[in-house]
Enzyme design. Structure first.
Site, PDB file in Angstrom:
ATOM      1  N   HIS A 184       0.784  -1.231   0.000  1.00  0.00           N
ATOM      2  CA  HIS A 184       0.000   0.000   0.000  1.00  0.00           C
ATOM      3  C   HIS A 184       0.817   1.284   0.000  1.00  0.00           C
ATOM      4  CE1 HIS A 184      -3.661  -2.110   0.415  1.00  0.00           C
ATOM      5  NE2 HIS A 184      -3.565  -2.402   1.686  1.00  0.00           N
ATOM      6  N   HIS A 207       7.622   6.273   5.789  1.00  0.00           N
ATOM      7  CA  HIS A 207       6.760   5.885   4.664  1.00  0.00           C
ATOM      8  C   HIS A 207       6.002   7.111   4.163  1.00  0.00           C
ATOM      9  CE1 HIS A 207       4.166   5.447   8.246  1.00  0.00           C
ATOM     10  NE2 HIS A 207       3.240   5.940   7.440  1.00  0.00           N
ATOM     11  N   HIS A 260       2.442   8.870   1.978  1.00  0.00           N
ATOM     12  CA  HIS A 260       1.039   8.855   1.548  1.00  0.00           C
ATOM     13  C   HIS A 260       0.908   9.922   0.463  1.00  0.00           C
ATOM     14  CE1 HIS A 260      -0.235   6.463   5.110  1.00  0.00           C
ATOM     15  NE2 HIS A 260       0.766   7.110   5.687  1.00  0.00           N
ATOM     16  N   HIS A 311       5.872  10.189   6.927  1.00  0.00           N
ATOM     17  CA  HIS A 311       5.871   9.907   8.361  1.00  0.00           C
ATOM     18  C   HIS A 311       7.161   9.190   8.738  1.00  0.00           C
ATOM     19  CE1 HIS A 311       1.169   9.791   8.196  1.00  0.00           C
ATOM     20  NE2 HIS A 311       1.653  11.017   8.226  1.00  0.00           N
ATOM     21  N   THR A 357      -2.479   5.684  11.655  1.00  0.00           N
ATOM     22  CA  THR A 357      -3.497   6.054  10.667  1.00  0.00           C
ATOM     23  C   THR A 357      -3.926   4.876   9.803  1.00  0.00           C
ATOM     24  OG1 THR A 357      -1.843   6.737   9.031  1.00  0.00           O
ATOM     25  CG2 THR A 357      -2.641   8.423  10.573  1.00  0.00           C
ATOM     26  N   THR A 358      -3.426   3.694  10.133  1.00  0.00           N
ATOM     27  CA  THR A 358      -3.837   2.458   9.458  1.00  0.00           C
ATOM     28  C   THR A 358      -4.240   1.444  10.526  1.00  0.00           C
ATOM     29  OG1 THR A 358      -1.546   1.672   9.431  1.00  0.00           O
ATOM     30  CG2 THR A 358      -2.342   2.826   7.463  1.00  0.00           C
TER      31      THR A 358
END
Length: 345
Positions: free
Chosen positions: A145, A176, A178, A201, A286-287
């Site tokens: 993802h 990672h 987004h 992040h 957030t996941t």
């Protein structure tokens, strides 16, 4: 044929000779057996469905709303009261100076070494796919993802975040990204209601805690958030974005240990700037499982990324052969939490 006929007649005589109450019991047993079979089939189907469930973005069957409403035991905290990301109100707040605990410090970030760079499901464990402790395979991978860089176990004092709102030392673990399909969205946190095209992040674990302890302790993690705005090519990010073109297919990987990527060169323009400013609040991953264990530190000034570099992130594909983008969670309500603002030093 005669033997079969005789046996059938014999069976019929035996049934006819059974007591009357047995004739009532047989249908009960038959019904109970049928119900058991049906329940077993339904349970198996439900279990199989739960095992197959995998959280995602964009698909209503497994997106962020499904994390909260699916009823599965894995993600109950996703509907909690201290969830992330949030909208940070920078314009309406002032930062009078550094935190009373002192300046926010990034200890020996120039010595941080990246091992694995992966297109993977966001994770916080140190184990590799082979089950070994520590990241040792030094590969750039693609199978999930997000684009994630796992940090090789640093030496003492290397990659340590301290000071500011943190009462203890936190050691870097991974970073990672987004990003959005278009340049008007992609960040998880928004600033004064504005979304940015990408957010990075950097995840840190409280020193001395195991993986399980850190992800299940109120202040077990500290995450620094950096948003990106469209601008000039970012030279510090170039080793990473150049490598993305080689791993567009799920499962692809390349060696990434000696690419010249330096994390300190990437973040220094923001954290060392005059009057560098950040916000901080108590939130969550957030996941899924959305554990409410994160001390968030979000920097106000964006980093730069060129449109071409950002487009390279959008070439990654997931395990279903679909392009990866819009891999961000929507902002969550504050629910009475306080967001504080400070200068770095």
């Amino acid at each position: 044929f005669i033997n079969q006929f005789s046996n059938e007649n014999s069976n019929q005589r035996q049934l006819a000779e059974l007591p009357a109450d047995t004739e009532q019991i047989l249908p009960v047993f038959a019904t109970a057996f049928l119900v058991t079979v049906i329940n077993s089939l339904l349970f198996s189907a439900t279990t199989e469905e739960e095992e197959k469930f995998h959280w995602c973005y964009g698909d209503p069957s497994c997106d962020e709303e499904a994390w909260k409403t699916s009823g599965r035991k894995e993600y109950p905290i996703c509907s909690g009261i201290r969830q992330s990301p949030i909208n940070v109100e920078f314009a309406a707040a002032t930062a009078s100076g550094p935190h009373s605990n002192g300046a926010l410090m990034f200890g020996s970030y120039d010595q941080v070494r990246v091992g694995v760079f992966a297109n993977t499901v966001e994770h916080n464990t140190r184990s590799t796919s082979s089950g070994d402790d520590g990241v040792t395979d030094n590969d750039l991978q693609n199978n999930g993802h997000t684009a994630q860089l796992d940090v090789i176990m640093p030496g003492p004092g290397v990659g340590v975040l301290s000071g500011g709102p943190l009462s203890e030392d936190y050691q870097i673990r991974q970073l990672h990204f987004h990003w959005g399909k278009t340049n008007n969205r992609g960040s998880e946190h928004t600033y004064d209601g504005r979304a940015f095209p990408m957010e990075m992040h950097i995840v840190h674990f409280k020193s001395g805690l195991t993986d399980d302890e850190a992800t299940n302790t109120i202040d077990g993690l500290a995450v620094t958030g950096f948003v990106f705005s469209i601008g000039s090519e970012n030279a510090a990010l170039k080793p990473l974005t150049d490598a993305l073109s080689q791993i567009t297919s799920s499962g692809g990987k390349i060696n990434f240990a000696n690419t010249g990527f330096k994390l300190n060169n990437l973040i220094d323009p923001v954290i060392t700037a005059t009057s560098a400013r950040y916000s901080t609040y108590d939130g969550s991953l957030t996941t899924p499982g959305c554990n409410e264990v994160v001390k968030w530190i979000n920097f106000k000034t964006p980093l730069e990324i060129s449109s071409t570099q950002l487009a390279q992130f959008r070439t990654l594909m997931d395990g279903k052969g679909k392009m990866i983008y819009d891999n961000f969670r929507s902002t969550q309500p504050l629910n009475g939490r306080t967001v504080e603002h400070y200068n770095v030093a």
